[in-house]
Write a protein that holds these residues in place. Sequence first.
Motif, PDB file in Angstrom:
ATOM      1  N   VAL A   1       0.833  -1.203   0.000  1.00 60.05           N
ATOM      2  CA  VAL A   1       0.000   0.000   0.000  1.00 60.05           C
ATOM      3  C   VAL A   1       0.873   1.261   0.000  1.00 60.05           C
ATOM      4  O   VAL A   1       0.604   2.223  -0.732  1.00 60.05           O
ATOM      5  CB  VAL A   1      -0.960  -0.010   1.206  1.00 60.05           C
ATOM      6  N   ALA A   2       1.944   1.251   0.787  1.00 58.71           N
ATOM      7  CA  ALA A   2       2.832   2.413   0.845  1.00 58.71           C
ATOM      8  C   ALA A   2       3.509   2.663  -0.506  1.00 58.71           C
ATOM      9  O   ALA A   2       3.623   3.813  -0.960  1.00 58.71           O
ATOM     10  CB  ALA A   2       3.878   2.213   1.939  1.00 58.71           C
ATOM     11  N   GLU A   3       3.963   1.580  -1.165  1.00 65.52           N
ATOM     12  CA  GLU A   3       4.620   1.749  -2.469  1.00 65.52           C
ATOM     13  C   GLU A   3       3.633   2.211  -3.530  1.00 65.52           C
ATOM     14  O   GLU A   3       3.966   3.039  -4.385  1.00 65.52           O
ATOM     15  CB  GLU A   3       5.309   0.446  -2.887  1.00 65.52           C
ATOM     16  N   VAL A   4       2.422   1.657  -3.504  1.00 62.56           N
ATOM     17  CA  VAL A   4       1.411   2.074  -4.468  1.00 62.56           C
ATOM     18  C   VAL A   4       1.066   3.555  -4.270  1.00 62.56           C
ATOM     19  O   VAL A   4       0.939   4.312  -5.244  1.00 62.56           O
ATOM     20  CB  VAL A   4       0.156   1.192  -4.333  1.00 62.56           C
ATOM     21  N   THR A   5       0.946   3.980  -3.028  1.00 63.90           N
ATOM     22  CA  THR A   5       0.673   5.388  -2.759  1.00 63.90           C
ATOM     23  C   THR A   5       1.787   6.275  -3.301  1.00 63.90           C
ATOM     24  O   THR A   5       1.535   7.339  -3.880  1.00 63.90           O
ATOM     25  CB  THR A   5       0.501   5.621  -1.246  1.00 63.90           C
ATOM     26  N   ALA A   6       3.030   5.828  -3.135  1.00 63.25           N
ATOM     27  CA  ALA A   6       4.174   6.639  -3.569  1.00 63.25           C
ATOM     28  C   ALA A   6       4.381   6.607  -5.080  1.00 63.25           C
ATOM     29  O   ALA A   6       4.744   7.628  -5.685  1.00 63.25           O
ATOM     30  CB  ALA A   6       5.442   6.148  -2.871  1.00 63.25           C
ATOM     31  N   GLU A   7       4.145   5.448  -5.715  1.00 60.86           N
ATOM     32  CA  GLU A   7       4.511   5.287  -7.129  1.00 60.86           C
ATOM     33  C   GLU A   7       3.343   5.414  -8.100  1.00 60.86           C
ATOM     34  O   GLU A   7       3.521   5.896  -9.219  1.00 60.86           O
ATOM     35  CB  GLU A   7       5.182   3.916  -7.324  1.00 60.86           C
ATOM     36  N   VAL A   8       2.163   4.957  -7.703  1.00 62.14           N
ATOM     37  CA  VAL A   8       1.028   4.935  -8.625  1.00 62.14           C
ATOM     38  C   VAL A   8       0.106   6.133  -8.430  1.00 62.14           C
ATOM     39  O   VAL A   8      -0.412   6.683  -9.411  1.00 62.14           O
ATOM     40  CB  VAL A   8       0.231   3.624  -8.470  1.00 62.14           C
ATOM     41  N   TRP A   9      -0.093   6.563  -7.183  1.00 61.74           N
ATOM     42  CA  TRP A   9      -1.013   7.685  -6.939  1.00 61.74           C
ATOM     43  C   TRP A   9      -0.611   8.947  -7.703  1.00 61.74           C
ATOM     44  O   TRP A   9      -1.487   9.634  -8.245  1.00 61.74           O
ATOM     45  CB  TRP A   9      -1.133   7.941  -5.442  1.00 61.74           C
ATOM     46  N   PRO A  10       0.690   9.293  -7.818  1.00 66.49           N
ATOM     47  CA  PRO A  10       1.035  10.467  -8.633  1.00 66.49           C
ATOM     48  C   PRO A  10       0.630  10.312 -10.103  1.00 66.49           C
ATOM     49  O   PRO A  10       0.289  11.313 -10.757  1.00 66.49           O
ATOM     50  CB  PRO A  10       2.554  10.568  -8.483  1.00 66.49           C
ATOM     51  N   LEU A  11       0.649   9.092 -10.625  1.00 68.21           N
ATOM     52  CA  LEU A  11       0.228   8.863 -12.012  1.00 68.21           C
ATOM     53  C   LEU A  11      -1.268   9.113 -12.162  1.00 68.21           C
ATOM     54  O   LEU A  11      -1.719   9.626 -13.191  1.00 68.21           O
ATOM     55  CB  LEU A  11       0.560   7.435 -12.440  1.00 68.21           C
TER      56      LEU A  11
END
Length: 324
Positions: A273-283
């Motif tokens: 969840v932390a990685e998705v927030t950092a890497e995918v949410w900006p996209l």
Amino acid sequence: MQAIEIDETAKTLRPCEMAEPEYGERDVLIDVVAAGINRADVMQRQGLYPNPHGGPNVPGLEVSGRIAAVGRAVHQWKVGDEVCALLSGGGYAEKVAVDAGHVLPVPAGVPLEDAAALPEVMCTVYSNVFMTANLRPGEWLLVHGGGSGIGTAAIQVARAFNAHVAVTAGSQEKLDAVRPLGVELAINYRTDDFVERMRDRTGDGADVILDVVGAKYLARNVEALAPSGRLVVIGLLGGRKAELDLNKLMGKRAAVIGTTLRARPDQEKASIVAEVTAEVWPLIESGRVAPTIHARLPLDEAARGQQMLEDSTSVGKVLLTLGS
């Protein structure tokens, strides 16, 4: 509260009333606005994918809503925050309790209701395609079931990271619907051989294959892999057992990986969840990736929503809505 539970004898869904969930010191309680329907929910109803943590037999692996209460050890969220969350189950209900580490902010620009389409699919795609299979820019990703929620998410995220994307689907309508998301090679599995089409287009085959079919496709997936390719199996729609030619696998220096998300330990899911927030949410916030939503149905039409997935008539996500 109102919820939808599984009748284990009839293998059907039925509305019910149940007590609100209790939440622990590291949990948050969410007033649900919408819940995503996933293939795993259908399998749970059929008795093939039980909740690994027990509890009420209420399906639902992702929701969006507003935080109604927080445990005393929770400091990153507060009452009233608009969020979405990755669940182990229980999403078809008016309230859910969830580990605070499995909660994500609603991305800027995404309506709160639509955010229910994001947690399960984005965590599945990113953890498998990038964290596990290490898809790199310029490589080819082959996605089976390109019109599904997982498929439409995988296409967009892979393209955003500058990979090439091929998909399979069972109708021309679905292929036409997903092409605008960034698909470079669209394959109708009913009329075309995806192994031949991949080789014709790429020369070597796919660097990464994201597979929801399982046994039925195992041999052909290995054929379709490029040297050093990685096959990630995340579903078993085509069965559990198949024969694997290890010599062919070794000759390609390839890997076959099987994973699930739901049963992972809480800390592993929190890391995803932390990685998705950092890497995918900006996209998502930049508009390069967006939830693909096929239908929004009221909670009491959950059975109809699951039937859409079973009939393979949907493109993208089907959501259950509970109002504002």
